[in-house]
Design a protein around this motif. Structure first.
Motif, mmCIF file in Angstrom:
data_model
loop_
_atom_site.group_PDB
_atom_site.id
_atom_site.type_symbol
_atom_site.label_atom_id
_atom_site.label_comp_id
_atom_site.label_asym_id
_atom_site.label_seq_id
_atom_site.Cartn_x
_atom_site.Cartn_y
_atom_site.Cartn_z
ATOM 1 N N SER A 10 0.655 -1.182 -0.120
ATOM 2 C CA SER A 10 0.038 0.024 -0.118
ATOM 3 C C SER A 10 0.840 1.458 0.008
ATOM 4 O O SER A 10 0.374 2.222 -0.030
ATOM 5 N N GLU A 65 -4.568 -3.366 -17.520
ATOM 6 C CA GLU A 65 -4.732 -2.370 -16.438
ATOM 7 C C GLU A 65 -4.917 -0.924 -17.241
ATOM 8 O O GLU A 65 -3.468 -0.229 -17.170
ATOM 9 N N SER A 69 -6.145 4.276 -12.256
ATOM 10 C CA SER A 69 -6.022 3.620 -10.966
ATOM 11 C C SER A 69 -5.311 2.138 -10.983
ATOM 12 O O SER A 69 -4.333 1.820 -10.351
ATOM 13 N N LYS A 73 -1.633 1.160 -9.572
ATOM 14 C CA LYS A 73 -1.214 0.124 -8.781
ATOM 15 C C LYS A 73 -0.268 -0.839 -9.257
ATOM 16 O O LYS A 73 0.573 -1.256 -8.597
ATOM 17 N N ARG A 76 2.835 1.149 -8.448
ATOM 18 C CA ARG A 76 3.270 0.718 -6.799
ATOM 19 C C ARG A 76 3.963 -0.336 -6.579
ATOM 20 O O ARG A 76 4.766 -0.780 -5.853
ATOM 21 N N ARG A 77 3.404 -1.632 -7.485
ATOM 22 C CA ARG A 77 3.701 -2.993 -7.150
ATOM 23 C C ARG A 77 5.142 -3.051 -7.826
ATOM 24 O O ARG A 77 6.043 -3.642 -7.115
#
Length: 140
Positions: A10, A65, A69, A73, A76-77
């Motif tokens: 997160s 994706e 959003s 994500k 971030r990963r």
């Protein structure tokens, strides 16, 4: 109980990026810089008399994706995973399992401006294509 992976999942891309810069700096790297352009980030730094370059591409490589959003994500990963990779490499160096130079060899920038990996990947592929019977026993 929450694992580091779940907490890190997160974390923002900026948090993971800052973690990487901090890890490298604390382990003696100097001139650590992140240069972002066109969905790729290059992390450059020096250690001793060597220069190193890590490349993080994406998240354009995630075709399923397509919304903002999903891209965030994915980013971030990718940043979190890169932070884990750098941390693991530096832990191995700290434990005297490998040297810094051994662990970051592929990312070493040669005088021609290419990394060791970029300079050798085709030759290694050709060598394996020519003779795939590589012995697995340890060599002194």
């Amino acid at each position: 109980m929450t694992t580091n992976y779940v907490r890190g999942a997160s974390a923002s891309s900026a948090d993971s990026r800052a973690e990487i810069v901090g890890l490298l700096s604390r382990h003696g790297a100097s001139g650590v810089r992140c240069i972002s352009e066109q969905r790729r980030t290059t992390i450059v730094f020096s250690s001793g008399d060597r220069q190193f370059r890590l490349l993080l591409t994406g998240p354009a490589g995630f075709p399923d994706e397509t919304d903002d959003s999903g891209r965030e994500k994915a980013a971030r990963r990718r940043w979190h995973t890169l932070a884990l990779l750098v941390k693991a490499k530096l832990e191995a160096v700290n434990a005297d399992i490998v040297t810094f130079e051994e662990e970051f060899l592929a990312y070493t920038v040669l005088p021609n401006g290419r990394t060791v990996f970029e300079n050798t990947q085709q030759a290694i592929s050709r060598a394996y294509a020519a003779d795939s019977s590589v012995p697995l026993e340890a060599r002194p």
